[in-house]
Design an enzyme around this catalytic site. Structure first.
Site, PDB file in Angstrom:
ATOM      1  N   HIS A 196      97.005 -30.287  99.110  1.00  0.00           N
ATOM      2  CA  HIS A 196      96.646 -30.389  97.688  1.00  0.00           C
ATOM      3  C   HIS A 196      95.415 -29.566  97.345  1.00  0.00           C
ATOM      4  CE1 HIS A 196      93.856 -33.671  99.029  1.00  0.00           C
ATOM      5  NE2 HIS A 196      93.142 -33.244  97.985  1.00  0.00           N
ATOM      6  N   ASP A 200     100.588 -33.732 103.551  1.00  0.00           N
ATOM      7  CA  ASP A 200      99.458 -33.086 102.871  1.00  0.00           C
ATOM      8  C   ASP A 200      98.647 -32.264 103.866  1.00  0.00           C
ATOM      9  OD1 ASP A 200      97.653 -32.378 100.955  1.00  0.00           O
ATOM     10  OD2 ASP A 200      96.677 -34.343 100.798  1.00  0.00           O
ATOM     11  N   SER A 209      88.091 -33.473 100.003  1.00  0.00           N
ATOM     12  CA  SER A 209      89.499 -33.262 100.348  1.00  0.00           C
ATOM     13  C   SER A 209      89.664 -32.084 101.296  1.00  0.00           C
ATOM     14  CB  SER A 209      90.312 -33.020  99.072  1.00  0.00           C
ATOM     15  OG  SER A 209      90.395 -34.194  98.302  1.00  0.00           O
TER      16      SER A 209
END
Length: 928
Positions: free
Chosen positions: A107, A158, A256
């Site tokens: 992402h 992911d 992230s």
């Protein structure tokens, strides 16, 4: 009616104790001078006595220094989006896993405007400041590869790889991380780092921050993450997810793609291993665990992606833990928690004494081998040497293929710098397995084997106490050479063979010891006292350290002011030597009774003080000077104890006594009753009452003045007349035991044409001749059973024509009368080059001496070894061995313990001596 009461020796009144036992029985173990060694071995807890000579005087460990750059985040990169004005928005993190590839969350491959990132920056902790940009590297992203199953609307798969424009320059501050590709994540804590928000709704930090998180099982994590609570998680958590959290710390928005990693120890350094990537979570800082993409399930995809996108040289083996850790070992961060001693700027000093794992060579360990006919051979079965021919092993190592070990291999350090290793093999003769041990069990898993021969090494001591003096200890293990030696930039080695290691671990309370599930099948009753739980906090790179079966857990301890290695247990099971998760050993103290029954089968008869008590009969109806009857029908007389000859000797020999009225009056045979004159001046009574005489002289000689130091009041020169020169020459030494008698060896008195005729008492050397007394010898009394051939009963008494008048310069010394124990530290006096030479010596067990010398000792003989090597020539027959005891602090009493016999110094400077306490009856009888 006659009343007879029975009391043991300990019930004597203080008056009798003072007369019979002037030497205190309380021994302080930390004062070697007041410590006594049993004449025969009665316990396995005697190593510090038995090998006192060899105890270390201090502990010195290796140390060296090596500068290295301090860095903790060499693999972490900030992922950025370049704006039209040239500024960069750093919104994600990633980890370098190859020289030109970064792994991150899928992402992170596009922002909210669906724009991909274009740059990654490494080696910069503060991305908003130029102050720390010296080692920063910033590279453009040229290719983005998302996992083919990833979709932006879901929380699965992911993971992505970013290909950089070229290879980074590998440096202490920028280097790839390794990948943890094992499906099992057994680490207690993991680390994450990033430039994200410091809390929900807070601003993004410009400085790289790290958090420590605890892994949480997916089952427990599901409480926080369901399809109902998190969008895009329709199927709940999958196996490629891993959860981690903390009550106070968490990853946040902006973190992230950053790493969830563990730092694994090797080569005194740490290498980061990626376990996961920051993926998603609930609002941070609210005690919710975060969800990370687990790396291990994507091993094949990562490898294939690298190979097909400009890195065809990548192989699967290069991601194996050991190979990856060694790839950049020379520049990895030192183990800051233990190794770094001092920090100066960007440099650190390296002190190996503080390292968790060293390659100190443990010579008290052997490796078990079986006949070549048994295939496969069993490896890593070790044993711990606890005696010259005895090894402790695990019960499970006592048999392989139905056969006991055929031999053991012992490795010794040799060479001038002890940098070479020599192997010696010894055949196994006997194996004793604990009677309660059963196969496939971790209970009573202990055995003893004995060899044919003798190990050329100092055995380890057994710690015989319930509590350890300190929880820290060392274990003897093995591990890969190249994962343990310190690797320099200019000397990186690859060597997958095994080497011996000595890791540092700590004892854990068994109640707080979490045993890995794979070992529970053999522990159906849980851990018991016979188990010793141990471990250390850091996790290791696999193959860095492997536990041996039966290797010692030990610590060097100070006993009697010297250092000895004491073994607490032998290793039983555990992964990675107990690092990260506990290992378990067999606690030796729990098996001491069995060990002593095997190794000391006759111990109940060896210590007379434990097997034969003196019994005192007190007849309160008898008065002073009453007739008294012994049980053998002989008749005695009740007299004060100080008027009865031989009372102390009877108590020393633990023979029964009868006391009249109270403890100060004894039933005495008529021939042993002494009048006042005989009591004061009788030679046998001088021996009996030695400790209570001459205290003023002892006090004066203990004053510390030069004149006092020159006086040797009990040592005597035995002289003979050389007819050619008509000079008196020294023949040997003797020891004054009464005012009219000297004791020496019989061998000294029977040298042809060298008849002793004079004694010189009071001083040695011409400087203090004024103290000397020359006294003619009246008669010589050799022991009637003296054998010149064997050296048996090598004692003689020399009677003076006239008793001397005691002075501070010349007065009798005392005789050591204890038949079961010998002073640990005594002194042999020898005449060397017209001077009295003194050497400290320590006693040996008889069987130990016989084994080393290959002889059979005569009754009444014992052996001593010098403290170190003899500094002068071998002593001469007749040289006295004395111990300075504690009559009082200001006036210590000196005791004659032994006389050097007629044997010459042999192996290891062992001295064979005549033990005085054995001959007390003959001495007393000869003096009456």
């Amino acid at each position: 009616m006659m009343r007879v009461c029975v009391f043991v020796l300990l019930g004597l009144v203080k008056l009798i104790s003072a007369i019979l036992y002037p030497i205190g029985s309380g021994i302080k173990e930390d004062i070697p001078e007041n410590t006594f060694m049993p004449n025969e071995r009665t316990t396995l807890d005697d190593c510090h006595l038995r090998y006192y000579k060899y105890g270390g005087r201090g502990i010195v460990g290796p140390a060296f220094a090596q500068p290295a750059f301090l860095t903790e985040f060499a693999h972490i990169g900030a992922i950025g989006w370049t704006q039209q004005d040239g500024t960069i928005v750093w919104a994600c993190g990633g980890s370098l896993i190859w020289n030109n590839f970064v792994i991150t969350a899928a992402h992170c491959t596009a922002n909210d405007d669906n724009i991909p990132p274009d740059v990654v920056r490494f080696g910069d902790l503060n991305i908003q400041s130029a102050d720390d940009d010296t080692y920063a590297q910033q590279l453009a992203i040229v290719n983005i590869i998302r996992h083919p199953k990833y979709v932006f609307s879901a929380r699965y798969y992911d993971i992505a790889l970013l290909q950089l424009e070229h290879n980074i320059t590998v440096h202490e501050t920028v280097a790839p991380a390794c990948l943890w590709l094992d499906q099992e994540v057994r680490f207690k804590k993991l680390e994450s780092a990033g430039w994200g928000q410091t809390g929900f709704g807070e601003t993004q930090t410009p400085i790289l921050l790290k958090v420590t998180l605890k892994p949480i099982s997916n089952e427990n994590c599901t409480v926080h993450y369901t399809s109902a609570t998190v969008r895009g998680l329709r199927n709940g958590l999958e196996s490629h997810h891993i959860c981690a959290g903390d009550e106070k710390m968490d990853t946040c928005l902006g973190d992230s793609g950053g790493p969830l990693h563990i730092r694994l120890l090797h080569n005194h350094k740490v290498t980061p291993f990626l376990v996961g990537l920051t993926s998603f979570g609930r609002p941070c800082g609210q005690s919710h665990p975060g969800v990370y993409t687990r790396i291990a399930p994507f091993r094949s995809w990562i490898l294939e992606t690298l190979q097909s996108n400009g890195a065809p040289e990548v192989t699967d083996s290069q991601f194996e833990p050991a190979d990856c850790a060694l790839r950049y070992v020379a520049i990895r961060q030192l183990d800051i928690s233990k190794v770094v001693a001092n920090e100066t700027g960007v440099y650190e000093s390296f002190d190996t004494q503080r390292s968790y794992i060293t390659n100190e060579f443990v010579e008290e360990m052997v490796e078990l081998r079986w006949p070549d006919s048994i295939i496969p051979q069993r490896s890593h079965c070790m044993g711990t040497i606890i005696d010259h021919d005895t090894v402790l092993i695990l019960g499970e190592c006592a048999s392989h293929g139905g056969l006991k070990p055929s031999h053991v291999v012992h490795r010794l350090r040799t060479g001038y710098y002890h940098d070479e290793v020599k192997e010696e093999q010894y055949a196994v003769t006997v194996v004793h397995v604990h009677p309660n041990y059963t196969e496939s069990s971790y209970y009573n898993n202990i055995a003893v084997l004995q060899i044919n021969g003798s190990f050329n090494v100092l055995p380890a001591c057994i710690w015989n106490a319930m509590k350890q003096p300190d929880p820290e200890m060392e274990i003897s293990t093995v591990g890969r050479v190249d994962l343990n030696v310190y690797q320099y930039k200019d000397r990186t080695i690859h060597n997958s063979s095994s080497m011996r290691l000595t890791p540092r671990v700590f004892a854990y309370d068994n109640n707080n010891c979490t045993v890995p599930a794979q070992y529970l099948a053999k522990l159906d009753q849980g851990l018991q006292y016979q188990h010793l739980c141990f471990g250390n906090d850091p996790f290791l790179v696999p193959q860095t350290c492997e536990l041996t079966s039966g290797g010692p857990l030990q610590r060097t301890l100070s006993r009697l002011q010297r250092f000895f290695k004491h073994v607490y247990g032998i290793s039983l099971f555990g992964r990675d030597c107990g690092f990260g998760e506990p290992g378990v050993a067999v606690r030796l103290h729990a098996h001491m009774d069995w060990l002593e029954s095997v190794l000391l089968p006759n111990r109940s008869f060896a210590d007379k003080s434990h097997t034969k008590d003196a019994v005192l009969f007190i007849n309160s109806d008898l008065e002073l000077f009453d007739r008294c009857d012994f049980y053998d029908s002989s008749v005695g007389l009740c007299v004060p104890v100080e008027h009865c000859r031989g009372v102390r000797h009877r108590v020393d020999r633990k023979e029964g006594l009868i006391f009249c009225t109270n403890g100060s009056v004894v039933c005495c045979l008529p021939e042993n009753v002494m009048d006042d004159e005989e009591r004061l001046h009788g030679e046998d009574q001088q021996v009996e009452d030695c400790e209570n005489r001459y205290e003023p002289f002892r006090r004066r000689n203990f004053a510390g003045t030069p004149e006092a130091a020159a006086v040797i009041p009990h040592i005597v020169e035995v002289l003979w007349m050389d007819e050619n020169s008509e000079k008196l020459l020294i023949l040997c030494l003797g020891y004054l035991i009464t005012t009219g008698t000297v004791i020496t060896s019989a061998a000294c008195t029977q040298i042809p044409n060298h008849k002793p005729i004079f004694l010189k008492l009071g001083s040695f050397g011409s400087r203090y001749e004024d103290f000397a007394i020359r006294a003619p010898i009246d008669s010589i009394i050799p022991h009637p059973q003296y054998d010149a051939t064997t050296g048996a009963n090598n004692l003689a008494l020399l009677k003076l024509k006239q008793p001397i008048q005691p002075t501070a310069a010349v007065f009798p010394g005392c005789l050591w009368r204890n038949e079961t124990h010998t002073p640990l530290v005594s002194t042999v006096h020898s005449y060397v080059k017209s001077q009295l030479n003194q050497e400290l010596v320590h006693p040996m067990y008889g069987y130990h001496c016989e084994r080393v010398l290959g002889i059979k000792l005569n009754e009444g003989e014992y052996c001593t070894v010098p403290d170190g090597s003899l500094s002068s020539a071998c002593p001469d027959s007749g040289d006295p061995i004395v111990w300075s005891g504690k009559g009082s602090d200001a006036a210590p009493v000196e005791y004659l313990v032994g006389i050097f016999s007629n044997a010459s110094c042999q192996t290891e400077d062992i001295l064979v001596n005549t033990r005085i306490s054995t001959y007390i009856p003959w001495i007393l009888d000869s003096l009456r």
